[in-house]
Design a protein around this motif. Structure first.
Motif, PDB file in Angstrom:
ATOM      1  N   ARG A   1     -27.966  54.631  -4.667  1.00 49.00           N
ATOM      2  CA  ARG A   1     -27.278  55.840  -4.240  1.00 49.00           C
ATOM      3  C   ARG A   1     -25.815  55.543  -4.421  1.00 49.00           C
ATOM      4  NH1 ARG A   1     -28.910  58.061   1.523  1.00 49.00           N
ATOM      5  NH2 ARG A   1     -27.162  56.709   1.920  1.00 49.00           N
ATOM      6  N   THR A   2     -25.077  56.530  -4.826  1.00 48.76           N
ATOM      7  CA  THR A   2     -23.664  56.292  -5.045  1.00 48.76           C
ATOM      8  C   THR A   2     -22.950  56.145  -3.715  1.00 48.76           C
ATOM      9  OG1 THR A   2     -23.112  58.641  -5.057  1.00 48.76           O
ATOM     10  CG2 THR A   2     -23.708  57.639  -7.171  1.00 48.76           C
ATOM     11  N   LYS A   3     -21.773  55.559  -3.771  1.00 50.82           N
ATOM     12  CA  LYS A   3     -20.982  55.378  -2.560  1.00 50.82           C
ATOM     13  C   LYS A   3     -20.636  56.735  -1.959  1.00 50.82           C
ATOM     14  CE  LYS A   3     -16.921  52.993  -0.844  1.00 50.82           C
ATOM     15  NZ  LYS A   3     -15.799  52.129  -1.182  1.00 50.82           N
ATOM     16  N   GLY A   4     -20.393  57.709  -2.815  1.00 57.44           N
ATOM     17  CA  GLY A   4     -20.094  59.056  -2.335  1.00 57.44           C
ATOM     18  C   GLY A   4     -21.245  59.660  -1.555  1.00 57.44           C
ATOM     19  N   GLU A   5     -22.458  59.455  -2.034  1.00 58.91           N
ATOM     20  CA  GLU A   5     -23.628  59.973  -1.320  1.00 58.91           C
ATOM     21  C   GLU A   5     -23.782  59.302   0.039  1.00 58.91           C
ATOM     22  OE1 GLU A   5     -26.626  59.091  -4.187  1.00 58.91           O
ATOM     23  OE2 GLU A   5     -26.546  61.086  -5.082  1.00 58.91           O
ATOM     24  N   LYS A   6     -23.549  57.978   0.083  1.00 56.57           N
ATOM     25  CA  LYS A   6     -23.667  57.260   1.355  1.00 56.57           C
ATOM     26  C   LYS A   6     -22.614  57.741   2.346  1.00 56.57           C
ATOM     27  CE  LYS A   6     -25.461  53.063  -0.771  1.00 56.57           C
ATOM     28  NZ  LYS A   6     -25.160  51.666  -1.078  1.00 56.57           N
TER      29      LYS A   6
ATOM     30  N   LEU B   1     -21.052  60.614   2.355  1.00 61.35           N
ATOM     31  CA  LEU B   1     -21.341  61.996   2.723  1.00 61.35           C
ATOM     32  C   LEU B   1     -22.423  62.058   3.799  1.00 61.35           C
ATOM     33  CD1 LEU B   1     -20.826  65.003   2.180  1.00 61.35           C
ATOM     34  CD2 LEU B   1     -22.588  64.898   0.418  1.00 61.35           C
ATOM     35  N   ASP B   2     -23.474  61.273   3.646  1.00 62.43           N
ATOM     36  CA  ASP B   2     -24.529  61.233   4.653  1.00 62.43           C
ATOM     37  C   ASP B   2     -23.998  60.716   5.989  1.00 62.43           C
ATOM     38  OD1 ASP B   2     -26.367  62.253   2.926  1.00 62.43           O
ATOM     39  OD2 ASP B   2     -27.318  60.329   2.455  1.00 62.43           O
TER      40      ASP B   2
END
Length: 58
Positions: free
Chosen positions: A32-37, A39-40
């Motif tokens: 998972r991208t850092k952005g997805e992490k 954001l979650d």
């Protein structure tokens, strides 16, 4: 006449290709991208703040 092949270079090139293939599999499986992490995490933090803000004091 056959081309001359440096076996050390061939071995290292094969190892590098194998590592790239393994990395691609791991990106699909675990990635998972850092952005997805982030954001979650931000969504979870906002949910926690909203829930704590709606609590009633006894």
């Amino acid at each position: 006449m056959a081309d001359i092949v440096n076996l050390n270079q061939a071995r290292k090139a094969k190892a590098k290709a194998d590592d790239k293939a393994r990395a691609a599999e791991n990106r699909v499986r675990f990635g998972r991208t850092k952005g997805e992490k982030t954001l979650d995490a931000a969504r979870a933090e906002k949910l926690k703040r909203d829930l704590d803000g709606a609590k009633r004091e006894d």
